[in-house]
Design a protein around this motif. Structure first.
Motif, short mmCIF file in Angstrom:
data_model
loop_
_atom_site.label_atom_id
_atom_site.label_comp_id
_atom_site.label_asym_id
_atom_site.label_seq_id
_atom_site.Cartn_x
_atom_site.Cartn_y
_atom_site.Cartn_z
N VAL A 44 -12.27 42.32 -15.77
CA VAL A 44 -12.80 43.54 -15.16
C VAL A 44 -13.05 43.38 -13.67
CG1 VAL A 44 -14.70 45.20 -15.22
CG2 VAL A 44 -13.88 44.17 -17.34
N LEU A 45 -13.67 42.29 -13.28
CA LEU A 45 -14.11 42.13 -11.90
C LEU A 45 -13.05 41.56 -10.98
CD1 LEU A 45 -17.73 40.83 -12.59
CD2 LEU A 45 -16.94 43.18 -12.28
N ASP A 46 -11.96 41.07 -11.54
CA ASP A 46 -10.85 40.51 -10.75
C ASP A 46 -11.35 39.44 -9.79
OD1 ASP A 46 -8.89 42.09 -11.99
OD2 ASP A 46 -9.34 43.77 -10.66
N ASP A 47 -11.22 39.67 -8.48
CA ASP A 47 -11.58 38.67 -7.49
C ASP A 47 -13.05 38.71 -7.11
OD1 ASP A 47 -9.00 37.71 -7.33
OD2 ASP A 47 -8.43 39.16 -5.79
N TYR A 48 -13.80 39.70 -7.59
CA TYR A 48 -15.21 39.80 -7.22
C TYR A 48 -16.01 38.72 -7.93
CZ TYR A 48 -19.88 41.36 -6.43
OH TYR A 48 -21.19 41.39 -6.06
N LYS A 49 -16.80 37.96 -7.20
CA LYS A 49 -17.52 36.81 -7.75
C LYS A 49 -19.02 36.87 -7.48
CE LYS A 49 -13.84 34.97 -9.39
NZ LYS A 49 -13.49 35.25 -10.75
N PHE A 50 -19.63 38.03 -7.60
CA PHE A 50 -21.08 38.17 -7.49
C PHE A 50 -21.61 37.68 -6.14
CE2 PHE A 50 -20.03 37.62 -11.96
CZ PHE A 50 -20.62 38.73 -12.53
N ASP A 51 -20.89 37.96 -5.08
CA ASP A 51 -21.29 37.46 -3.76
C ASP A 51 -21.97 38.51 -2.89
OD1 ASP A 51 -18.98 38.92 -3.48
OD2 ASP A 51 -18.10 37.59 -1.99
N LYS A 52 -22.18 39.70 -3.42
CA LYS A 52 -22.86 40.74 -2.67
C LYS A 52 -24.01 41.27 -3.52
CE LYS A 52 -18.70 42.09 -0.19
NZ LYS A 52 -17.87 41.03 -0.72
N LYS A 53 -25.01 41.82 -2.88
CA LYS A 53 -26.23 42.25 -3.57
C LYS A 53 -25.99 43.42 -4.52
CE LYS A 53 -30.77 41.88 -3.84
NZ LYS A 53 -31.23 40.94 -4.82
#
Length: 73
Positions: free
Chosen positions: A50-59
């Protein structure tokens, strides 16, 4: 207030609410994904499927068709 308003007026919106160690709660808003389809996924599957390249690095973020939009308040 932003999250509360979105939950009150938006349809087809899934929220992933999480808390990392030593930080306050964060959330990801995902448009166009059925939350029931995500319920059985573990964190690794959620990141990959689902999140692909997003790795929880933003608030606070919103994902629309895989595009990450950071929400600023």
């Amino acid at each position: 207030m932003y999250l509360t308003n979105k939950l009150n007026i938006e349809t087809n919106l899934t929220v992933i609410w999480y808390k990392t160690e030593f930080d306050s709660s964060d959330y990801i808003l995902i448009e166009g994904v059925n939350g029931k389809d995500l319920y059985h996924l573990d964190l690794i599957e959620l990141e990959n499927d689902v999140l692909d390249d997003y790795k929880f690095d933003k608030k606070y973020v919103k994902l629309i068709n895989g595009e990450v939009i950071e929400l600023k308040f």
